[in-house]
Design a protein around this motif. Structure first.
Motif, PDB file in Angstrom:
ATOM      1  N   VAL A 209       0.831  -1.207   0.000  1.00  0.00           N
ATOM      2  CA  VAL A 209       0.000   0.000   0.000  1.00  0.00           C
ATOM      3  C   VAL A 209       0.867   1.258   0.000  1.00  0.00           C
ATOM      4  N   GLN A 210       0.490   2.204  -0.863  1.00  0.00           N
ATOM      5  CA  GLN A 210       1.060   3.551  -0.869  1.00  0.00           C
ATOM      6  C   GLN A 210      -0.075   4.566  -0.805  1.00  0.00           C
ATOM      7  N   HIS A 211       0.174   5.723  -0.218  1.00  0.00           N
ATOM      8  CA  HIS A 211      -0.805   6.815  -0.163  1.00  0.00           C
ATOM      9  C   HIS A 211      -2.123   6.322   0.454  1.00  0.00           C
ATOM     10  N   ALA A 212      -2.008   5.772   1.652  1.00  0.00           N
ATOM     11  CA  ALA A 212      -3.172   5.188   2.327  1.00  0.00           C
ATOM     12  C   ALA A 212      -4.238   6.227   2.663  1.00  0.00           C
ATOM     13  N   ASP A 213      -3.904   7.526   2.584  1.00  0.00           N
ATOM     14  CA  ASP A 213      -4.899   8.566   2.840  1.00  0.00           C
ATOM     15  C   ASP A 213      -5.710   8.915   1.608  1.00  0.00           C
ATOM     16  N   HIS A 214      -5.437   8.258   0.492  1.00  0.00           N
ATOM     17  CA  HIS A 214      -6.193   8.508  -0.740  1.00  0.00           C
ATOM     18  C   HIS A 214      -7.613   7.985  -0.585  1.00  0.00           C
ATOM     19  N   TRP A 215      -8.571   8.604  -1.307  1.00  0.00           N
ATOM     20  CA  TRP A 215      -9.972   8.198  -1.180  1.00  0.00           C
ATOM     21  C   TRP A 215     -10.197   6.735  -1.553  1.00  0.00           C
ATOM     22  N   ILE A 216      -9.345   6.178  -2.400  1.00  0.00           N
ATOM     23  CA  ILE A 216      -9.553   4.793  -2.817  1.00  0.00           C
ATOM     24  C   ILE A 216      -9.452   3.834  -1.635  1.00  0.00           C
ATOM     25  N   TYR A 217      -8.673   4.210  -0.589  1.00  0.00           N
ATOM     26  CA  TYR A 217      -8.484   3.346   0.577  1.00  0.00           C
ATOM     27  C   TYR A 217      -9.420   3.674   1.739  1.00  0.00           C
ATOM     28  N   ALA A 218     -10.333   4.615   1.550  1.00  0.00           N
ATOM     29  CA  ALA A 218     -11.206   5.028   2.648  1.00  0.00           C
ATOM     30  C   ALA A 218     -11.959   3.825   3.225  1.00  0.00           C
ATOM     31  N   GLY A 219     -11.918   3.689   4.531  1.00  0.00           N
ATOM     32  CA  GLY A 219     -12.656   2.627   5.210  1.00  0.00           C
ATOM     33  C   GLY A 219     -11.989   1.271   5.210  1.00  0.00           C
ATOM     34  N   THR A 220     -10.811   1.153   4.580  1.00  0.00           N
ATOM     35  CA  THR A 220     -10.149  -0.152   4.550  1.00  0.00           C
ATOM     36  C   THR A 220      -9.324  -0.407   5.805  1.00  0.00           C
ATOM     37  N   GLY A 221      -8.881   0.664   6.472  1.00  0.00           N
ATOM     38  CA  GLY A 221      -8.001   0.511   7.618  1.00  0.00           C
ATOM     39  C   GLY A 221      -6.569   0.191   7.249  1.00  0.00           C
ATOM     40  N   LEU A 222      -6.256   0.172   5.942  1.00  0.00           N
ATOM     41  CA  LEU A 222      -4.903  -0.146   5.503  1.00  0.00           C
ATOM     42  C   LEU A 222      -3.970   1.041   5.730  1.00  0.00           C
TER      43      LEU A 222
ATOM     44  N   HIS B 269       2.880   4.700  10.125  1.00  0.00           N
ATOM     45  CA  HIS B 269       2.707   4.421  11.552  1.00  0.00           C
ATOM     46  C   HIS B 269       4.001   3.925  12.179  1.00  0.00           C
ATOM     47  N   GLY B 270       5.050   3.812  11.379  1.00  0.00           N
ATOM     48  CA  GLY B 270       6.333   3.369  11.894  1.00  0.00           C
ATOM     49  C   GLY B 270       6.620   1.905  11.655  1.00  0.00           C
ATOM     50  N   GLY B 271       5.589   1.148  11.246  1.00  0.00           N
ATOM     51  CA  GLY B 271       5.783  -0.266  10.942  1.00  0.00           C
ATOM     52  C   GLY B 271       5.814  -0.485   9.438  1.00  0.00           C
ATOM     53  N   PRO B 272       5.891  -1.736   9.028  1.00  0.00           N
ATOM     54  CA  PRO B 272       5.896  -2.016   7.587  1.00  0.00           C
ATOM     55  C   PRO B 272       4.539  -1.692   6.977  1.00  0.00           C
ATOM     56  N   PRO B 273       4.507  -1.315   5.691  1.00  0.00           N
ATOM     57  CA  PRO B 273       3.228  -1.014   5.045  1.00  0.00           C
ATOM     58  C   PRO B 273       2.377  -2.269   4.908  1.00  0.00           C
ATOM     59  N   ASP B 274       1.067  -2.077   4.944  1.00  0.00           N
ATOM     60  CA  ASP B 274       0.135  -3.181   4.757  1.00  0.00           C
ATOM     61  C   ASP B 274       0.109  -3.593   3.286  1.00  0.00           C
TER      62      ASP B 274
ATOM     63  N   ILE C 196     -11.315 -11.867  -7.141  1.00  0.00           N
ATOM     64  CA  ILE C 196     -11.152 -11.683  -5.692  1.00  0.00           C
ATOM     65  C   ILE C 196     -12.315 -10.882  -5.126  1.00  0.00           C
ATOM     66  N   CYS C 197     -12.724  -9.829  -5.827  1.00  0.00           N
ATOM     67  CA  CYS C 197     -13.862  -9.036  -5.363  1.00  0.00           C
ATOM     68  C   CYS C 197     -15.161  -9.823  -5.454  1.00  0.00           C
ATOM     69  N   GLY C 198     -15.379 -10.483  -6.603  1.00  0.00           N
ATOM     70  CA  GLY C 198     -16.630 -11.197  -6.816  1.00  0.00           C
ATOM     71  C   GLY C 198     -16.885 -12.274  -5.788  1.00  0.00           C
ATOM     72  N   HIS C 199     -15.840 -12.992  -5.411  1.00  0.00           N
ATOM     73  CA  HIS C 199     -15.965 -14.056  -4.410  1.00  0.00           C
ATOM     74  C   HIS C 199     -15.739 -13.539  -2.986  1.00  0.00           C
ATOM     75  N   GLU C 200     -15.541 -12.223  -2.856  1.00  0.00           N
ATOM     76  CA  GLU C 200     -15.344 -11.570  -1.557  1.00  0.00           C
ATOM     77  C   GLU C 200     -14.257 -12.263  -0.741  1.00  0.00           C
ATOM     78  N   LEU C 201     -13.106 -12.441  -1.383  1.00  0.00           N
ATOM     79  CA  LEU C 201     -11.988 -13.112  -0.734  1.00  0.00           C
ATOM     80  C   LEU C 201     -11.131 -12.171   0.093  1.00  0.00           C
ATOM     81  N   ASP C 202     -11.307 -10.857  -0.088  1.00  0.00           N
ATOM     82  CA  ASP C 202     -10.518  -9.894   0.672  1.00  0.00           C
ATOM     83  C   ASP C 202     -11.358  -8.657   0.930  1.00  0.00           C
ATOM     84  N   ALA C 203     -11.491  -8.280   2.200  1.00  0.00           N
ATOM     85  CA  ALA C 203     -12.337  -7.143   2.561  1.00  0.00           C
ATOM     86  C   ALA C 203     -11.793  -5.837   1.993  1.00  0.00           C
ATOM     87  N   GLY C 204     -10.465  -5.708   1.933  1.00  0.00           N
ATOM     88  CA  GLY C 204      -9.878  -4.491   1.385  1.00  0.00           C
ATOM     89  C   GLY C 204     -10.190  -4.310  -0.086  1.00  0.00           C
ATOM     90  N   VAL C 205     -10.095  -5.389  -0.860  1.00  0.00           N
ATOM     91  CA  VAL C 205     -10.384  -5.313  -2.289  1.00  0.00           C
ATOM     92  C   VAL C 205     -11.850  -4.944  -2.525  1.00  0.00           C
TER      93      VAL C 205
END
Length: 482
Positions: A336-349, A354-359, A457-466
């Protein structure tokens, strides 16, 4: 055995669909289903008198193959499409007397022989929904081998293709007829699960085919968002023109696809066939190299119109899974890059601020591949990847996710950089290659998932972020709030 194909892959509700069918049965029927949240039975037509016609012979004389370049010329049957049928992708299941197939139950039953798909378009474009889903039909035909139970004809653009020289005044290249039968594996794999997800989540969507976009410069005008889904490799110049004009005028496109716009095609024969000068072998020979219908290659060896200028990414900076399709691929996901972008809103990524490795978006799922596209990129002083624009990617392109690919090697347990013909054209990679998710704005906004299997991945809802990123995308660019 019963087989069939459609005369044209789209029809407006209230219009007439022509099916071409060959069978040894004395009569046959056709069951119709619509792909939605479930596979919905719509109607049954017939009986119709059956007639058998063999496929046309392949010009190389091999009796095991049929010609992929000729119209198969099977008997046509005209069926009116009810005016109240909703927009969608529909499945026609052929069933002959004495060999009746069981009715299809559920979306898992979409794939198979003895069936064909078609698009029902809205009578009032944009009246049902402002999102337009483009089914990548030209790519489907490129890979369609016209196989049937007990008949592995292996006749396509990749298997025993037919090359035409253009001496008749037409384009030079490999020729494919749209009038031949085949399975619906692409529909079952990419489209069915994603369409089901769209409808379960309340998105009102209308549908078109590649040929619709090719023929109609005003096709996109009623819509806020165009969707390219799955594997969308073959584009005509008119498709490019119409899509690019749409973006300049403020329209939005989401490429939930990859290997996108890799080859140019030239519709011929009244738009019932197409020709593309590719670098696929015919027997043991390459009929013409360089292949002049590659979009990104500079002229005179190619088109000289990099796909990056539309999509933001290219297959030449991406890669593919080299093993069995679709394969058990690496499951690292997008960094993940630019986690404050609108595309990531609500994902929690998070992206490491935060000082740790990126999600990683889609971690634990085969999100990346089986083919993926990328943009030429470098890292800034903070370690954030940015598009250099050296390959034609727009200057405003923002890299939101990255999966760095291994270079070409013989280890079949990695996603590899490059299609097999890229090293021939470009030699060793001049920089890192990566599957790339990103977005840019140039009038309208263009998002690219950079991978063929995003809709899976989206169609089968395999990842909440996607799934959340997809919601953010549709809500913002499609202008809808389910």
């Amino acid at each position: 055995m019963i087989e069939g194909y459609v005369d044209r892959e789209s029809v407006t509700a209230g219009g007439v669909l022509t099916l071409h069918v060959a069978t040894r049965a004395p009569w046959f029927r056709v069951r119709f289903y619509r792909l939605g949240a479930e596979l919905e039975f719509m109607a049954e037509s017939g009986p119709f008198p059956g007639e058998f016609r063999p496929p046309p012979a392949h010009p190389d004389g091999d009796p095991g193959h049929a010609s992929p370049a000729r119209d198969w010329g099977w008997p046509g049957y005209r069926l009116p499409v009810p005016a109240d049928w909703p927009p969608g992708i529909y499945l026609a299941q052929f069933t002959g007397h004495g060999e009746e197939a069981a009715p299809l139950r559920g979306l898992d039953a979409v794939e198979g022989h003895g069936r064909e798909f078609f698009v029902v378009r809205a009578r009032d474009p944009g009246g049902h929904g402002r999102i337009l889903y483009k089914k990548s039909t030209f790519t489907r035909h490129a890979y369609n081998r016209s196989d049937a139970p007990g008949a592995e004809r292996a006749s396509s653009l990749y298997d025993n293709p037919v090359y035409v020289t253009g001496e008749d005044g037409g384009p030079r290249g490999h020729k494919l007829s749209l009038h031949r039968p085949g399975g619906v594996i692409d529909l079952a794999y990419w489209d069915a699960p994603f369409i089901a997800w769209l409808e379960r989540n309340g998105y009102a969507v209308e549908y078109c085919t590649d040929l619709d976009l090719h023929e109609d410069p005003a096709l996109l005008d009623p819509y806020r968002l165009l969707l390219s889904v799955g594997h969308d490799e073959y584009w005509s110049a008119a498709m490019r023109d119409h899509a690019e004009a749409y973006v300049r005028a403020g329209g939005n496109i989401a490429f939930l696809s990859a290997n996108t716009c890799w080859w140019r095609i030239h519709p011929t024969d009244g738009n019932t066939a197409f020709v593309s000068d590719t670098d696929h072998q015919v027997g043991e020979e390459y009929p013409h190299l360089p292949a002049t219908d590659q979009w990104w290659t500079p002229p005179p060896d190619g088109v000289g119109r990099p796909e990056n200028t539309l999509t933001g990414v290219s297959f030449r900076n991406g890669g593919m899974w080299p093993g069995e399709w679709p394969g058990d691929r690496p499951r690292a996901g997008y960094t993940v890059q630019h986690a404050d972008h609108w595309i990531y809103a609500g994902t929690g990524l998070r992206n490491g601020s935060h000082g740790g490795p990126p999600d990683a978006l889609g971690a634990g799922t085969p999100l990346i591949g089986y083919e993926c596209d990328g943009a030429a990129f470098a890292y800034d002083a903070a370690g954030t990847a940015y598009a250099t624009g050296a390959d034609g990617t727009p200057g405003s392109f923002l890299i939101l996710g990255l999966y760095v690919l291994d270079p070409v090697h013989e280890d079949f347990h990695h996603l590899k950089w490059g299609h097999w013909n890229c090293p021939v054209r470009e030699g060793a990679p001049t920089g890192p290659r990566a599957a790339t998710m990103g977005v840019y704005t140039a009038g309208g906004t263009v998002f690219t998932a950079g991978t063929t299997d995003w809709p899976v991945i989206c169609g089968h809802e395999l990842d909440a972020g996607v799934t959340r990123v997809t919601r953010n995308l549709l809500d913002r660019l499609g202008g809808v709030r389910p």
